[in-house]
Motif scaffolding. Structure first.
Motif, PDB file in Angstrom:
ATOM      1  N   VAL A  51     -16.069   7.781  -1.889  1.00 50.60           N
ATOM      2  CA  VAL A  51     -15.387   6.645  -1.262  1.00 50.60           C
ATOM      3  C   VAL A  51     -16.119   5.357  -1.591  1.00 50.60           C
ATOM      4  O   VAL A  51     -17.353   5.304  -1.582  1.00 50.60           O
ATOM      5  CB  VAL A  51     -15.312   6.808   0.276  1.00 50.60           C
ATOM      6  N   ARG A  52     -15.338   4.316  -1.850  1.00 50.37           N
ATOM      7  CA  ARG A  52     -15.881   2.974  -2.072  1.00 50.37           C
ATOM      8  C   ARG A  52     -15.093   2.013  -1.197  1.00 50.37           C
ATOM      9  O   ARG A  52     -13.861   2.064  -1.160  1.00 50.37           O
ATOM     10  CB  ARG A  52     -15.747   2.582  -3.547  1.00 50.37           C
ATOM     11  N   THR A  53     -15.794   1.152  -0.468  1.00 51.49           N
ATOM     12  CA  THR A  53     -15.122   0.193   0.409  1.00 51.49           C
ATOM     13  C   THR A  53     -15.351  -1.223  -0.113  1.00 51.49           C
ATOM     14  O   THR A  53     -16.458  -1.575  -0.526  1.00 51.49           O
ATOM     15  CB  THR A  53     -15.645   0.280   1.853  1.00 51.49           C
ATOM     16  N   THR A  54     -14.284  -2.003  -0.076  1.00 54.19           N
ATOM     17  CA  THR A  54     -14.381  -3.402  -0.493  1.00 54.19           C
ATOM     18  C   THR A  54     -13.709  -4.280   0.548  1.00 54.19           C
ATOM     19  O   THR A  54     -12.796  -3.858   1.256  1.00 54.19           O
ATOM     20  CB  THR A  54     -13.708  -3.634  -1.861  1.00 54.19           C
ATOM     21  N   CYS A  55     -14.178  -5.513   0.624  1.00 51.68           N
ATOM     22  CA  CYS A  55     -13.610  -6.511   1.542  1.00 51.68           C
ATOM     23  C   CYS A  55     -13.151  -7.698   0.721  1.00 51.68           C
ATOM     24  O   CYS A  55     -13.754  -8.021  -0.312  1.00 51.68           O
ATOM     25  CB  CYS A  55     -14.666  -6.933   2.559  1.00 51.68           C
ATOM     26  N   GLU A  56     -12.088  -8.350   1.183  1.00 53.72           N
ATOM     27  CA  GLU A  56     -11.525  -9.442   0.382  1.00 53.72           C
ATOM     28  C   GLU A  56     -12.450 -10.661   0.332  1.00 53.72           C
ATOM     29  O   GLU A  56     -12.331 -11.496  -0.567  1.00 53.72           O
ATOM     30  CB  GLU A  56     -10.158  -9.850   0.930  1.00 53.72           C
ATOM     31  N   GLU A  57     -13.377 -10.762   1.304  1.00 50.96           N
ATOM     32  CA  GLU A  57     -14.345 -11.862   1.321  1.00 50.96           C
ATOM     33  C   GLU A  57     -15.723 -11.318   1.664  1.00 50.96           C
ATOM     34  O   GLU A  57     -15.860 -10.141   2.008  1.00 50.96           O
ATOM     35  CB  GLU A  57     -13.936 -12.925   2.354  1.00 50.96           C
ATOM     36  N   ALA A  58     -16.717 -12.175   1.609  1.00 53.67           N
ATOM     37  CA  ALA A  58     -18.071 -11.753   1.978  1.00 53.67           C
ATOM     38  C   ALA A  58     -18.085 -11.240   3.412  1.00 53.67           C
ATOM     39  O   ALA A  58     -17.485 -11.851   4.303  1.00 53.67           O
ATOM     40  CB  ALA A  58     -19.037 -12.931   1.830  1.00 53.67           C
ATOM     41  N   PRO A  59     -18.738 -10.126   3.677  1.00 54.85           N
ATOM     42  CA  PRO A  59     -18.703  -9.550   5.020  1.00 54.85           C
ATOM     43  C   PRO A  59     -19.392 -10.433   6.056  1.00 54.85           C
ATOM     44  O   PRO A  59     -20.291 -11.209   5.743  1.00 54.85           O
ATOM     45  CB  PRO A  59     -19.439  -8.218   4.878  1.00 54.85           C
ATOM     46  N   ASP A  60     -18.963 -10.271   7.294  1.00 56.26           N
ATOM     47  CA  ASP A  60     -19.607 -10.926   8.427  1.00 56.26           C
ATOM     48  C   ASP A  60     -20.990 -10.301   8.595  1.00 56.26           C
ATOM     49  O   ASP A  60     -21.112  -9.063   8.665  1.00 56.26           O
ATOM     50  CB  ASP A  60     -18.754 -10.690   9.673  1.00 56.26           C
ATOM     51  N   PRO A  61     -22.065 -11.076   8.680  1.00 53.57           N
ATOM     52  CA  PRO A  61     -23.406 -10.495   8.839  1.00 53.57           C
ATOM     53  C   PRO A  61     -23.540  -9.595  10.084  1.00 53.57           C
ATOM     54  O   PRO A  61     -24.348  -8.667  10.090  1.00 53.57           O
ATOM     55  CB  PRO A  61     -24.317 -11.723   8.943  1.00 53.57           C
ATOM     56  N   ASP A  62     -22.752  -9.882  11.114  1.00 52.01           N
ATOM     57  CA  ASP A  62     -22.839  -9.074  12.338  1.00 52.01           C
ATOM     58  C   ASP A  62     -22.251  -7.677  12.161  1.00 52.01           C
ATOM     59  O   ASP A  62     -22.471  -6.799  13.008  1.00 52.01           O
ATOM     60  CB  ASP A  62     -22.113  -9.779  13.493  1.00 52.01           C
ATOM     61  N   ARG A  98     -11.569 -10.208  -4.557  1.00 49.49           N
ATOM     62  CA  ARG A  98     -10.249  -9.669  -4.860  1.00 49.49           C
ATOM     63  C   ARG A  98     -10.360  -8.609  -5.951  1.00 49.49           C
ATOM     64  O   ARG A  98     -10.936  -8.846  -7.006  1.00 49.49           O
ATOM     65  CB  ARG A  98      -9.309 -10.780  -5.315  1.00 49.49           C
ATOM     66  N   PRO A  99      -9.822  -7.418  -5.723  1.00 51.13           N
ATOM     67  CA  PRO A  99      -9.902  -6.365  -6.741  1.00 51.13           C
ATOM     68  C   PRO A  99      -9.009  -6.708  -7.933  1.00 51.13           C
ATOM     69  O   PRO A  99      -8.036  -7.453  -7.804  1.00 51.13           O
ATOM     70  CB  PRO A  99      -9.389  -5.127  -6.003  1.00 51.13           C
TER      71      PRO A  99
END
Length: 410
Positions: A154-165, A178-179
């Protein structure tokens, strides 16, 4: 006999029917066997006859009859019934059911919190993509844990930089941006709050449970009820049940005994159908009849003896029912993990854990895994303790897959 064993028995019956030209249909790669649903008949059910009816150009009930003829004498199967449009319902014989329960408890102890996981990599590859929103991130993280438990990469991606929290919520993201090609997104109803706000109000465990417990198309209630220390709070119920299971182990250790070993559980399974009942006492333990006072005047002694039978040897219908219900739920656990991963629905696992916790607490109150009063630790107590420890293991493993801690003390 486990569901996997029964599935292989059904497949052998299908192959035999095809080889004998009684059934003209392709043999499926696998057959799904599951616990009978409420209102059904028997211990397990299978819908393979409905699956084969079309290719065989026969009514499903006729296909079921062909298969039943080839399974009735199978080891461990006591009776096969046909219900509804063509469901096969299996009644296991007593010895097979006892052996299945012993094997289940042993397997849970052997695999630990990985009970229900795939045996190895499956070669499946999944890419999970989500928005920069806390609920989407937590759901994607839980789905990734479930898929990995089932042997997928599994590979996870987010459309923007992740929230540090997000890291404080246990969320990791492999990449962002964006993929190159459109991906199916994890898009639950948004939480309506940031990770920082949820952590401040609820802490990581309650926040994750609140985000994951509802189905993704439902709004996630994220209020103070998640922190209530009462059985009306499902998160507390699950963690409390786990803590009680661990407390039983500690209590048994203080009383000088441990859960039944796999060999003892197997002995129980072998003796159950013969009605033997008792295992050898704990090392250093006096026999049940030794040192007991004589029966009070007017009270009939136990058969052939001068003392009444110990309470743990008297069949307790409520305790037997609660133990049977808990065994069934633990046997269902691998299937729940598979379904939650396949449908990318961690809420299914959360609801299953609630059901296991409620069943364990019922078992705890009715079957009494630890001796009470003047009782001495017996084989019955060791067997019940083994089942209680298996339930605690399933609860701990399920919470871990949801990214939630399972404390031993509450």
């Amino acid at each position: 006999m486990t569901p996997a064993d029964l599935s292989r028995t059904v497949l052998r019956a299908v192959r035999r029917a095809v080889d004998e030209d009684a059934l003209r249909a392709p043999v499926p790669a696998r057959v799904r066997v599951e616990r009978t649903r409420p209102g059904g008949s028997g211990d397990y059910a299978c819908a393979v006859a409905l699956q084969l009816a079309g290719p065989a150009a026969l009514p499903a009930r006729e296909v079921a009859g062909i298969l039943r003829e080839r399974m009735t004498a199978a080891p461990g199967v006591g009776r096969v019934e046909i219900t509804g449009p063509g469901f096969l319902n299996f009644h296991l014989d007593d010895a097979a059911e006892a052996a299945a329960r012993a094997a289940l408890v042993h397997e849970t102890g052997r695999r630990g919190i990985r009970y229900g996981w795939a045996d190895g990599p499956t070669g499946q590859v999944h890419q999970l993509h989500h928005r920069r929103e806390v609920r989407a991130a937590v759901v994607a993280d839980a789905v990734a844990r479930l898929l990995r438990a089932r042997g997928a990469l599994v590979r996870t991606t987010c459309e923007e930089a992740p929230d540090p929290d997000w890291a404080r919520l246990g969320v990791t993201v492999d990449a962002y941006g964006r993929p190159p090609a459109p991906l199916r997104e994890t898009r639950p109803v948004p939480a309506g709050a940031t990770a920082g706000e949820l952590l401040e109000r609820l802490g990581p465990d309650a926040a994750r449970w609140g985000l994951l417990r509802p189905a993704t198309h439902d709004r996630a209630p994220l209020d103070g009820s998640l922190l209530v220390q009462a059985e009306g709070n499902p998160l507390f119920l699950v963690r409390y049940a786990h803590a009680r299971a661990r407390a039983l182990t500690r209590g048994a250790r203080l009383l000088g005994f441990t859960a039944a070993s796999p060999q003892e559980l197997s002995s129980v399974a072998e003796e159950a159908s013969a009605g033997a009942g008792e295992l050898p006492p704990v090392a250093g333990e006096r026999p049940a009849s030794e040192g007991k006072p004589p029966a009070p005047a007017g009270e009939r002694p136990a058969s052939g003896e001068g003392t009444p039978a110990p309470a743990e040897q008297i069949p307790d219908p409520a305790g037997e029912r609660s133990a049977s219900a808990l065994h069934t739920l633990l046997a269902d656990h691998p299937g729940v993990l598979a379904d939650a991963a396949r449908h990318q629905a961690p809420d299914r696992l959360a609801r299953h854990l609630e059901t296991v916790a409620a069943a364990f607490l019922d078992f705890h109150d009715t079957a009494r895994p630890l001796p009470v009063g003047d009782e001495k630790p017996s084989a019955a107590h060791r067997s019940r303790l083994a089942l209680a420890e298996a339930a605690g293991t399933v609860l701990a493993g399920g919470l871990a897959l949801l990214g939630i801690s399972a404390p031993e003390h509450l």
